[in-house]
Structure formats: C-alpha cells, structure tokens
Scaffold this motif. Structure first.
Motif, mmCIF file in Angstrom:
data_model
loop_
_atom_site.group_PDB
_atom_site.id
_atom_site.type_symbol
_atom_site.label_atom_id
_atom_site.label_comp_id
_atom_site.label_asym_id
_atom_site.label_seq_id
_atom_site.Cartn_x
_atom_site.Cartn_y
_atom_site.Cartn_z
ATOM 1 N N ASP A 194 10.625 44.744 -18.336
ATOM 2 C CA ASP A 194 12.041 44.802 -18.006
ATOM 3 C C ASP A 194 12.183 44.856 -16.486
ATOM 4 O O ASP A 194 11.753 45.828 -15.858
ATOM 5 C CB ASP A 194 12.653 46.036 -18.659
ATOM 6 C CG ASP A 194 14.124 46.201 -18.327
ATOM 7 O OD1 ASP A 194 14.733 45.247 -17.816
ATOM 8 O OD2 ASP A 194 14.655 47.301 -18.582
ATOM 9 N N SER A 225 13.836 47.964 -15.098
ATOM 10 C CA SER A 225 12.961 49.139 -15.019
ATOM 11 C C SER A 225 12.070 49.070 -13.781
ATOM 12 O O SER A 225 11.842 50.078 -13.102
ATOM 13 C CB SER A 225 12.106 49.231 -16.287
ATOM 14 O OG SER A 225 11.208 50.311 -16.195
ATOM 15 N N GLU A 229 18.294 50.681 -38.057
ATOM 16 C CA GLU A 229 17.175 51.622 -37.915
ATOM 17 C C GLU A 229 16.897 52.410 -39.192
ATOM 18 O O GLU A 229 15.823 52.998 -39.331
ATOM 19 C CB GLU A 229 17.419 52.559 -36.729
ATOM 20 C CG GLU A 229 17.256 51.837 -35.401
ATOM 21 C CD GLU A 229 17.222 52.759 -34.202
ATOM 22 O OE1 GLU A 229 17.341 53.997 -34.374
ATOM 23 O OE2 GLU A 229 17.074 52.240 -33.080
ATOM 24 N N THR A 271 10.784 52.621 -34.486
ATOM 25 C CA THR A 271 11.610 53.057 -33.362
ATOM 26 C C THR A 271 10.726 53.567 -32.228
ATOM 27 O O THR A 271 9.571 53.942 -32.450
ATOM 28 C CB THR A 271 12.550 54.187 -33.799
ATOM 29 O OG1 THR A 271 11.769 55.318 -34.218
ATOM 30 C CG2 THR A 271 13.458 53.737 -34.937
ATOM 31 N N ASP A 306 7.718 48.228 -26.532
ATOM 32 C CA ASP A 306 8.706 47.146 -26.671
ATOM 33 C C ASP A 306 8.255 45.856 -25.989
ATOM 34 O O ASP A 306 9.045 44.932 -25.796
ATOM 35 C CB ASP A 306 10.071 47.584 -26.125
ATOM 36 C CG ASP A 306 10.041 47.902 -24.626
ATOM 37 O OD1 ASP A 306 9.015 47.645 -23.966
ATOM 38 O OD2 ASP A 306 11.061 48.406 -24.115
ATOM 39 N N ARG A 327 10.554 42.476 -26.548
ATOM 40 C CA ARG A 327 11.318 41.792 -25.504
ATOM 41 C C ARG A 327 11.044 40.292 -25.523
ATOM 42 O O ARG A 327 11.952 39.483 -25.282
ATOM 43 C CB ARG A 327 10.966 42.363 -24.129
ATOM 44 C CG ARG A 327 11.515 43.750 -23.890
ATOM 45 C CD ARG A 327 11.188 44.262 -22.501
ATOM 46 N NE ARG A 327 11.709 45.604 -22.341
ATOM 47 C CZ ARG A 327 12.970 45.895 -22.044
ATOM 48 N NH1 ARG A 327 13.825 44.913 -21.841
ATOM 49 N NH2 ARG A 327 13.377 47.138 -21.938
ATOM 50 N N ARG A 383 15.420 43.642 -31.972
ATOM 51 C CA ARG A 383 16.087 44.906 -31.661
ATOM 52 C C ARG A 383 16.519 45.626 -32.938
ATOM 53 O O ARG A 383 16.466 45.068 -34.038
ATOM 54 C CB ARG A 383 17.303 44.643 -30.768
ATOM 55 C CG ARG A 383 16.951 44.112 -29.384
ATOM 56 C CD ARG A 383 18.183 43.732 -28.592
ATOM 57 N NE ARG A 383 18.816 42.538 -29.133
ATOM 58 C CZ ARG A 383 20.019 42.093 -28.768
ATOM 59 N NH1 ARG A 383 20.721 42.776 -27.867
ATOM 60 N NH2 ARG A 383 20.516 40.994 -29.278
ATOM 61 N N ARG A 439 19.577 48.741 -34.330
ATOM 62 C CA ARG A 439 20.813 49.425 -34.008
ATOM 63 C C ARG A 439 20.784 50.813 -34.641
ATOM 64 O O ARG A 439 20.653 50.943 -35.860
ATOM 65 C CB ARG A 439 22.017 48.637 -34.521
ATOM 66 C CG ARG A 439 23.346 49.052 -33.889
ATOM 67 C CD ARG A 439 24.515 48.336 -34.544
ATOM 68 N NE ARG A 439 24.373 46.900 -34.556
ATOM 69 C CZ ARG A 439 24.702 46.103 -33.537
ATOM 70 N NH1 ARG A 439 25.159 46.628 -32.418
ATOM 71 N NH2 ARG A 439 24.567 44.795 -33.637
ATOM 72 N N LYS A 494 24.443 51.104 -30.651
ATOM 73 C CA LYS A 494 23.944 50.290 -29.545
ATOM 74 C C LYS A 494 22.575 49.685 -29.900
ATOM 75 O O LYS A 494 21.683 50.402 -30.354
ATOM 76 C CB LYS A 494 23.822 51.134 -28.288
ATOM 77 C CG LYS A 494 25.149 51.675 -27.760
ATOM 78 C CD LYS A 494 24.942 52.519 -26.514
ATOM 79 C CE LYS A 494 26.268 53.058 -25.990
ATOM 80 N NZ LYS A 494 26.084 53.910 -24.781
ATOM 81 N N ARG A 509 18.846 48.296 -29.315
ATOM 82 C CA ARG A 509 17.732 48.556 -28.403
ATOM 83 C C ARG A 509 16.496 47.896 -28.976
ATOM 84 O O ARG A 509 16.415 47.601 -30.177
ATOM 85 C CB ARG A 509 17.502 50.057 -28.217
ATOM 86 C CG ARG A 509 17.190 50.805 -29.516
ATOM 87 C CD ARG A 509 16.911 52.263 -29.237
ATOM 88 N NE ARG A 509 16.614 53.002 -30.455
ATOM 89 C CZ ARG A 509 16.101 54.232 -30.463
ATOM 90 N NH1 ARG A 509 15.817 54.850 -29.326
ATOM 91 N NH2 ARG A 509 15.860 54.852 -31.608
ATOM 92 N N PHE A 510 15.508 47.648 -28.133
ATOM 93 C CA PHE A 510 14.303 46.965 -28.574
ATOM 94 C C PHE A 510 13.472 47.873 -29.480
ATOM 95 O O PHE A 510 13.325 49.076 -29.221
ATOM 96 C CB PHE A 510 13.464 46.509 -27.386
ATOM 97 C CG PHE A 510 14.081 45.373 -26.628
ATOM 98 C CD1 PHE A 510 14.093 44.094 -27.153
ATOM 99 C CD2 PHE A 510 14.667 45.578 -25.390
ATOM 100 C CE1 PHE A 510 14.676 43.040 -26.472
ATOM 101 C CE2 PHE A 510 15.251 44.540 -24.684
ATOM 102 C CZ PHE A 510 15.259 43.262 -25.226
#
Length: 434
Positions: free
Chosen positions: A3, A6, A253, A297, A367, A371, A376, A378, A383, A385-386
């Motif tokens: 990323d 990051s 998730e 996760t 991740d 990526r 991803r 939820r 929201k 996320r990867f």
C-alpha cells in the motif's frame, strides 16, 4: 502488493522491514514515483475541472452576446481537449510505473520472524517422533522403486525428458492412496471444503498470488486460448486457483474463514534448480500436491496460521513419520509470505544417516495477495477492507510417497503400508515386486 499510502505514512518502517529481507531501502524512489503520479493526477483533474467550467462560461457568454469572450473560451476548451489526453497518458504511465515497482517488492516479515540470509538462519520450532533404527543399510526411494520395476525414470525421459517419472502398479496406487487419505482428513476432520479447480489459469490469477511477473521463468506457459488477450499457465500449485476464488469480490466477514483444499497435479519449470536433486522424485517438473488455502480477517490470520500448520502436521503424525517444524528466517521466506513454517520430514535414504526434506510450507501472507486480487470483506461497520490469505501444503503427495517408501522399506526390498493407508489400498499391507 504494498500500500503506497502506508509507505508514505511510515517510510522508515518500510525500509527497516526491507533491510530485514536483505534488501536496500526503496521508500524514497517509490515516493518520488508516487509524487509524480499525484502531480499528474492533480493536473489532469484541474484541466478537466477547467474544461467543465469553461464550457458553462461559453453558454453564459453567448447569452449575453459577448462573442469575444465566447470565442476565447472556445479556444481554451479546444486547447484543453488537445492537451488532456496527454495528461491522462501521463497519469497512466505514472500509475503503471508505480504498480510495476510495487509488484516486484516481496512481502514484509512479521516482527517475530528470525533474521537470517538463507536456510542456515531457520529455527527449529518443534519436532515429532524420532528417527527409525534399521538393522540393514537403507536405500533411497529410487533404488527401491526401480528394483521393484514400479518406478521408471527412463520411460518418463523418453516421453517428457528429465525430472519426470512413471509410477506403476503398487507405487502408483500408493501415491493415489496418500492423496485420497489427505483429502479425507482435511475435509472430514479439519473442515476444509474440497475444490476441483482448473489446472490452466490466466495471467491475472498468477499475478494475484504473486507468481507473476517476478517468477515467470519458473512457470510453464500454455500459450493463449482463443482471443481473450491473456496467456494461460499450468498451475505451479493449487494455491493459485484456490486463493483467486475470492478475487475481485467483497465478502461478508460472517462467512470467514473460508478454507479450501484441492488435490491437483502441479507444474514447475524449476528454472533455478539446475543440478539440484537430479536423482529420484524430490524435484520434479510435474508432481501431485494437496493444497490448503484460508481466507480470513486480519485479526484471525495469525491464529489461522497455527491451525493450518497443525492440520498439515496431522498428516505426518497419522502416517507415523518423524518430522521437524522450522520457522523460516527473513532470507529464506517466499516472496508473498509474512511468516512461514516448513515441515521437514526425515528420509533415511537421503545420503548417509538420512536427511530432513521439506514436505510442506505453511505461510501467512497478510493482505499482500488480497491487494493484488482486490479481495475484500465487509465487517459490522460496513466498510470494506482487504482480507488476509494463507496457504500451505497439506502435504506434497510425491514427497510423502518418498517418505513412506524410505521409512517403511524392508530388508527384502518390499515396502510396508502404513496402517492408515491400508483401507485405501484394499487392505494391502505390503508392496512387493510381483
């Protein structure tokens, strides 16, 4: 894939992690490309905004019959139409350059990964069982198999060249039995979902799990199919299709973890293995493997890594094979891994006194692959996320076959069948030449 945000937020930490991998600092060069990309994006967005504003102003100028202003604005819009494609091309070039650079950088090691430059820096985590004692001189698997007439490298060479084998009769059945046993164990006792995936995958799938572009020479290309514009590849491991099952998706998730397993042929060019393990079945261009893949996760990926390791270990425990688990050091980990455990099984026929040989690698990738695949999930906050991905051998069937042959060899040249495999062998307890 890393990323860039990051890296931008903490370049020192990124460079420090690369140093642990034995790599030079890269944050400054990456951030320079990123700055050029962001500048190009800003210029393009400003040009688009100005074009939209000028178009509206033209209408207003015409309403007030301000022909001079209208003509000037139309000239400005015309010029923007000419220059904007160049700006968009500059954005794409900068984005492609950044993506290419990021795609070639390995994953960063977790803090508890031991530092080292090669396999000598690996650390034993634990072991199971003990080396067997034999009242006779043990032989390597290829001598045992060839003496039986059930392992034929010459016939394979006529068909396909070096690093292939033809298995026959009892050994062909034993290899099949080992694979079926592993699948039953992982699906019935470990909760993995069995999948029968394609053996041919496209460029995007190979990129997603990081076989491409860096390890192109280690793969077998199968050419193009139809006019889809992508190449096709024989899978080097079922990790590729299994992990890519979640590509370009947003999972709930509540569905996680997803756990997949598959028994497939695998194909590797072994471009970097010239002169290594040229005798026998240790390093083949084609081999069979049971793969384990988990999608979970970020909070659970470390626990899932330990669980995956225990699932792979259970295979060898039930086969009654002595092994050790090694935590790989920073210099010996795979490209996509944050942390890797290797299971090394003891093989008494590998040189004087035997040797430990890798039979499984279990890696947590964070991740990094997600990526590249845009995979991803939820959570409760809504929201995306990867996800985190993991993969491991559960285990390599060909090497398990070698381990069984060498560990269960008998003085008369026969091979005792481990108890757990006998139901898969129709009750056969000993494999011997007919």
């Amino acid at each position: 894939m890393h990323d860039i945000k990051s890296i931008r937020d903490n370049p020192e930490a990124f460079d420090a992690a690369l140093k642990r991998r034995g790599l030079a600092a890269m944050s400054s060069s990456l951030l320079a490309i990123d700055e050029a990309r962001r500048t190009a994006i800003l210029a393009s967005e400003q040009a688009q905004a100005r074009r939209n504003a000028a178009s509206k102003e033209i209408g207003e100028a015409k309403k007030t019959k301000d022909e001079a202003r209208a003509n000037a604005l139309m000239a400005e819009v015309a010029e923007l139409k000419t220059t904007m494609p160049e700006m968009e091309a500059a954005v794409k070039a900068a984005e492609d350059q950044l993506r290419t650079e990021l795609a070639g950088i390995p994953n960063l090691p977790l803090d508890d990964v031991p530092e080292g430059t090669d396999e000598h820096g690996n650390v034993e985590r634990h072991h199971f069982g003990a080396k067997r004692n034999y009242a006779f001189t043990t032989k390597p698997h290829y001598e045992i198999g060839e003496a039986m007439g059930f392992m034929d490298f010459e016939a394979a060479a006529k068909l396909s060249g070096a690093r292939f084998v033809v298995l026959k009769k009892g050994l062909a059945r034993l290899e099949r039995a080992i694979g079926q046993f592993m699948l039953d164990l992982h699906t019935n006792e470990h909760g993995y979902t069995e999948v029968n995936p394609p053996l041919l995958v496209r460029d995007d799938a190979m990129f997603g799990t990081a076989q491409l572009p860096k390890f192109r020479d280690d793969q077998f290309a199968a050419g193009a199919l139809g006019n889809e514009g992508q190449g096709y590849w024989l899978i080097p491991t079922a990790e590729v299709p299994l992990t890519n099952l979640v590509r370009e998706s947003i999972l709930d998730e509540k569905e996680l973890p997803l756990r997949f397993t598959a028994l497939t042929p695998c194909f590797r060019a072994e471009a970097g293995a010239a002169g290594r393990d040229t005798r026998g079945m240790i390093r083949q261009h084609q081999f069979t493997k049971v793969e384990l893949v988990s999608v979970t996760t970020p909070e659970e990926s470390r626990n899932e890594h330990e669980r995956m390791l225990s699932c792979a270990e259970e295979v060898l425990k039930k086969l009654g094979l002595h092994y050790r688990v090694m935590t790989l050091c920073t210099g010996d980990m795979g490209f996509a891994a944050q942390k890797t455990y290797d299971i090394e099984v003891w093989m008494p026929g590998q040189g004087e006194g035997g040797a430990y040989r890798e039979i499984s690698s279990c890696s947590v990738c964070g991740d990094f692959q997600a990526r590249r695949m845009d995979a991803r999930s939820r959570g409760p906050d809504g929201k995306p996320r990867f996800v985190h991905t993991l993969n491991g051998s559960g285990t390599a069937v060909g090497r398990a076959l070698i381990a069984v042959i060498e560990n269960y060899q008998q003085e008369d040249g026969s091979i005792a069948v481990p108890d757990v495999l006998q139901p898969y062998m129709g009750g056969l307890k000993v494999i011997q030449a007919n």
